[in-house]
Design an enzyme around this catalytic site. Structure first.
Site, PDB file in Angstrom:
ATOM      1  N   TRP A 190      38.313  25.666  36.756  1.00 19.12           N
ATOM      2  CA  TRP A 190      38.368  27.105  36.907  1.00 19.12           C
ATOM      3  C   TRP A 190      39.478  27.418  37.900  1.00 19.12           C
ATOM      4  CZ3 TRP A 190      37.269  30.170  41.331  1.00 19.12           C
ATOM      5  CH2 TRP A 190      37.303  31.549  41.079  1.00 19.12           C
ATOM      6  N   ASP A 357      36.020  46.423  33.235  1.00 16.94           N
ATOM      7  CA  ASP A 357      35.480  45.053  33.227  1.00 16.94           C
ATOM      8  C   ASP A 357      33.984  45.076  33.532  1.00 16.94           C
ATOM      9  OD1 ASP A 357      35.339  42.015  34.135  1.00 16.94           O
ATOM     10  OD2 ASP A 357      37.315  42.258  33.239  1.00 16.94           O
ATOM     11  N   ASP A 358      33.483  43.995  33.994  1.00 14.80           N
ATOM     12  CA  ASP A 358      32.055  43.787  34.263  1.00 14.80           C
ATOM     13  C   ASP A 358      31.469  44.899  35.149  1.00 14.80           C
ATOM     14  OD1 ASP A 358      29.638  42.538  34.424  1.00 14.80           O
ATOM     15  OD2 ASP A 358      30.393  40.684  35.315  1.00 14.80           O
ATOM     16  N   ARG A 437      25.924  30.604  37.192  1.00 12.82           N
ATOM     17  CA  ARG A 437      26.305  31.969  37.545  1.00 12.82           C
ATOM     18  C   ARG A 437      25.118  32.908  37.275  1.00 12.82           C
ATOM     19  NH1 ARG A 437      30.522  36.637  35.723  1.00 12.82           N
ATOM     20  NH2 ARG A 437      31.525  36.936  37.717  1.00 12.82           N
ATOM     21  N   LYS A 471      37.180  42.845  25.717  1.00 12.47           N
ATOM     22  CA  LYS A 471      37.353  41.545  26.373  1.00 12.47           C
ATOM     23  C   LYS A 471      36.015  40.823  26.259  1.00 12.47           C
ATOM     24  CE  LYS A 471      38.047  39.607  31.053  1.00 12.47           C
ATOM     25  NZ  LYS A 471      38.498  39.907  32.420  1.00 12.47           N
ATOM     26  N   TRP A 472      35.999  39.706  25.543  1.00  7.27           N
ATOM     27  CA  TRP A 472      34.763  38.957  25.287  1.00  7.27           C
ATOM     28  C   TRP A 472      34.750  37.759  26.223  1.00  7.27           C
ATOM     29  CZ3 TRP A 472      31.764  38.916  20.240  1.00  7.27           C
ATOM     30  CH2 TRP A 472      30.789  37.905  20.214  1.00  7.27           C
ATOM     31  N   ASP A 473      33.839  37.778  27.161  1.00 10.29           N
ATOM     32  CA  ASP A 473      33.786  36.747  28.194  1.00 10.29           C
ATOM     33  C   ASP A 473      32.642  35.765  27.916  1.00 10.29           C
ATOM     34  OD1 ASP A 473      34.401  35.450  30.559  1.00 10.29           O
ATOM     35  OD2 ASP A 473      34.270  37.240  31.810  1.00 10.29           O
ATOM     36  N   CYS A 521      38.016  35.351  26.587  1.00 10.60           N
ATOM     37  CA  CYS A 521      37.992  34.948  27.995  1.00 10.60           C
ATOM     38  C   CYS A 521      36.760  34.086  28.187  1.00 10.60           C
ATOM     39  CB  CYS A 521      37.919  36.208  28.859  1.00 10.60           C
ATOM     40  SG  CYS A 521      37.603  35.905  30.605  1.00 10.60           S
ATOM     41  N   ASP A 543      41.417  33.086  35.809  1.00  8.85           N
ATOM     42  CA  ASP A 543      41.016  34.059  36.832  1.00  8.85           C
ATOM     43  C   ASP A 543      41.939  33.984  38.040  1.00  8.85           C
ATOM     44  OD1 ASP A 543      38.967  35.103  35.393  1.00  8.85           O
ATOM     45  OD2 ASP A 543      37.358  34.132  36.512  1.00  8.85           O
TER      46      ASP A 543
END
Ligand code: GLA
Length: 739
Positions: A190, A357-358, A437, A471-473, A521, A543
């Site tokens: 990461w 975003d989130d 997470r 945006k598909w995370d 993503c 990131d």
């Protein structure tokens, strides 16, 4: 006519040769410049003969003798698709346990077929059958003529008395015979994805793999560059480049055998993945994409980029919109006013799409941190009382499009979804579900989950028709694997079922909403592969948005994947991740080598910074067609000592180019990089203009010849001396052919 006659001719030739029995027939599949050549030997085996430049006299290959079936291995004795059986002593491409318990498969060439394919592509199938059992392995080959790229995969089916078990099924096998082999592959973590690693292959097996199921490219990427005889350089040497188009467990295996020959296998990772196959149930492997360059790895990259833009990327040649993503500018802490303020700021800079975003969803369990809310895809009414449509309308009123972040494969334990559907979570019966997470993984192999995810995305896009970008995370990988959707004796199909399920949802979204820009993503660059990319426009490369780190990450990424798909955002200084301090111009110049975006709160910039950003964005709009349609040439690599990085984008007709150069360390005064440019027409004259200059733009800037005209020959042979050298200085030049 052509496509009707050819297959029959091929079948006729194959059959007559089989009848004659003795003489090998040559079977080649070609692109404009390359050939993959097989032959059928006296024992009816399909043998690998050659991969590389097209041969003028390929029929000669029929003269070579192959050893008898009973021989142990010897030089240049490779089946095109080696199955475990006969005298095979290495890792095979295919291993099957038959319904009768037999461990052995002996593939015999039965037929060559040509299937319909789009223009510019030929689709050839070599049908291989087991000598004893009713099992067929079809070796599929697509040849992309102009791009000089091949795709290979295999389809296995059978009509045995009961299920068979496939122990391993690789998509492609490529042998090589050279004096030495140098492997370049991509390693990382990461925040440092696609770090280039280069080594000479020694006797033994070198394996690059993932067994994480999801987010597989965070550590190792399913792609490689293999240099024959000598280490790879940008412009010299024979190089094979390959990549598996698959977002799940993969294995690339390189074995130097006792003859000094290299056996390369690329495909699904056999790790706890035995595949049970009922009679009549075919299994199709992912595609292995590969090419060859006689002139260094630059050409491998350009071939793969061209192929990807045409065949493995949504709208690959279309210039992209400039994005401002809210993540680093707001993280989870925002309300409506924060976001409309960001939209105002972004609009003033010339940004074209605002991506939220989130943090926008969850009510019972609000998504105010990474601890809750995943799975509950309703707008949080406290943060956004007027909903997403208000924001989309607001963006539109500022001339911008609106985009949104989702992470549909995931669920927080603290969510309504986890309360409602515990059976949808990837789990092993009776064992702890391990969170990463703070989240669990939904089982995309389960049709009910696929339907849930599809419905969720479909509803989101129907209820918010102005969403123009998603945006598909995916922020975790698999642990404690297990699925309630498969019976006990098929649990090891979990890995492929997951990826196929995911792809089926991607495909539905692309089919119903082809106009929506999709970014893939996975904690940054955790899903950078040609399998996922085929459904998307771009990927989030990392990131890590620090410009210095990005030079290395993007360099590695673009060795295989095209710059237009590489989302690269300007963020704050000091950088949130690394603390590194770099000038705004340096950050812009780095991000402009990919799909430019911003990842900051615009109002945190001072007036001078805003003015520079506005001008840089306008400049990018001028050069972005080169990113979409041009060719990438690299001059200085971040891996070379010297502290320079440089590259250029050249229009296919060689009338325009953009040149980028970066100083990544402090150089002594007077030490400057000489850029011997590439890809230009030596006979053309180019006007050189420096772009993105710091205001006030006075004097020659970073090049004494700024504004002057030079021949392509001069720029290639003598080069352009860029007057930069302080740490984190950079320059961008536009070259325009003049009559
Ligand atoms: C991942 C992504 C980031 C951001 C966060 C949000 O880390 O890579 O870009 O979207 O998730 O939680």
């Amino acid at each position: 006519m052509k496509s009707n006659v050819l297959p029959w001719l091929a079948v006729f030739l194959a059959v007559t040769s089989l009848l004659r029995g003795a003489e090998p027939t040559v079977q080649s599949v070609t692109t404009r410049d390359l050939a993959l050549v097989y032959s059928v030997d006296a024992a009816h085996r399909l043998m690998f003969r050659h991969f590389g430049p097209k041969l003028a006299h390929e029929a000669e290959l029929a003269r070579a003798k192959t050893p008898a079936v009973s021989d142990v291995r010897s030089m240049r004795h490779w089946e095109a698709y080696p199955a475990y059986g006969r005298a095979e002593v290495y890792s095979p491409a295919l291993q099957v346990t038959h319904a009768d318990g037999s461990l052995v498969t002996e593939l015999v060439f039965a037929q060559r077929k040509t299937l319909p394919a789009p223009e510019g592509v030929t689709h050839t199938v070599f049908v291989l059958r087991d000598a004893v059992q009713p099992l067929t392995a079809e070796l599929h080959l697509e040849a992309y003529a102009q791009e000089n790229v091949f795709a290979q995969w295999v389809e296995v089916s059978h009509s045995e008395k009961g299920p068979i078990a496939i122990g391993s099924i690789f998509s492609g096998f490529l042998p090589s015979a050279a004096r030495k082999y140098f492997l370049s592959h991509f390693h990382g973590a990461w925040s440092s994805e696609m770090t280039l690693s280069e080594e000479e292959l020694k006797p033994g097996v070198k394996i690059i793999e993932s067994q994480r199921g999801v987010r597989i490219t965070q550590q190792d990427n399913p792609s490689f560059l293999l240099a024959l005889d000598q280490p790879a350089t940008e412009e010299t040497g024979e190089i094979i480049g390959g990549a598996l188009a698959w977002s799940g467990n993969f294995r690339l295996s390189f074995q130097v055998d006792e003859w000094g020959q290299l056996r390369t296998l690329a495909g699904l990772n056999p790790f706890v993945s035995e595949l049970k196959l009922a009679p009549g149930e075919p299994f199709v492997s992912p595609k292995f994409i590969f090419t060859y360059s006689p002139a260094g790895r630059g050409l491998v990259s350009r071939r793969l980029h061209d192929w990807a833009r045409r065949y493995a990327l949504a709208d690959g040649f279309t210039p992209r919109s400039i994005v401002l993503n809210s993540w680093e500018g707001a993280y989870f802490k925002f309300d409506e006013a924060t976001l409309t303020g960001m939209i105002d700021g972004a609009a003033q800079l010339g940004v074209e799409t605002f991506v939220l975003d989130d943090g926008w969803f969850g009510n019972k369990h609000p998504r105010d941190s990474a601890e809750a809310g995943l799975g509950d895809w309703q707008t949080n009414i406290k943060k956004l009382p007027r909903g997403l449509n208000y924001l989309a309308d607001y963006a539109e009123s500022k001339g911008m499009k609106f985009g949104l972040w989702i992470e549909p494969e995931m669920v927080n334990p603290r969510s309504e979804l986890a309360e409602r559907h515990p059976e949808w979570i990837v789990q092993s019966p009776g064992r702890e579900k391990i969170a990463m997470r703070n989240q669990w993984l939904l089982d995309l192999g389960n049709p009910a989950v696929q339907e849930f995810v599809w419905q969720m995305v479909d509803r989101l896009l129907t209820e918010h028709p102005k969403i123009a970008y998603l945006k598909w995370d995916a922020n975790r990988h698999v642990s404690q694997p297990g699925t309630t959707a498969l019976p006990a004796d098929r649990q090891s199909s979990f890995w492929t079922a997951y990826v196929r399920g995911l792809y089926s949802v991607y495909a539905k979204i692309r089919a119903k909403y082809p106009q929506i820009i999709l970014q893939v993503c996975a904690s940054g660059g955790g899903r950078v592969d040609f399998g996922a990319l085929a459904y998307h426009h771009e990927f989030w490369a990392s990131d890590n948005t620090d410009a210095l780190s990005r030079l290395t990450i993007q360099y590695g990424t673009n060795l295989i994947y095209p710059p237009i798909a590489t989302a690269a955002h300007v963020s704050t200084s000091p950088n949130h991740q690394t603390g590194n301090v770099t000038p705004l111009k340096f950050r812009f110049d780095v991000a402009m080598t990919g799909r430019l975006g911003l990842e900051l709160q615009p109002k945190d910039m001072d007036a001078a910074e805003q003015e520079f950003a506005r001008a840089a964005i306008a400049t990018y709009k001028r050069i972005r067609p080169l990113l979409a349609q041009g060719d990438l040439y690299r001059m200085h690599s971040p891996y070379e000592p010297g502290g320079w990085v440089s590259q250029m984008l050249v229009a296919k007709d060689r009338t325009q180019a953009a040149v980028f150069v970066f100083s990544t360390q402090a150089h002594r005064r007077g030490v400057v990089p000489t850029l011997r440019l590439r890809g230009l027409d030596p006979a053309k004259r180019y006007k050189v203009t420096e772009l993105n200059r710091l205001a006030p733009a006075k004097g020659a800037g970073a090049f004494w010849g700024n504004g002057q005209t030079f021949t392509g020959e001069y720029l290639t042979e003598i080069g352009l001396e860029a007057n930069i050298g302080k740490i984190y200085t950079s320059a961008v030049f536009l070259l325009e052919a003049v009559p």
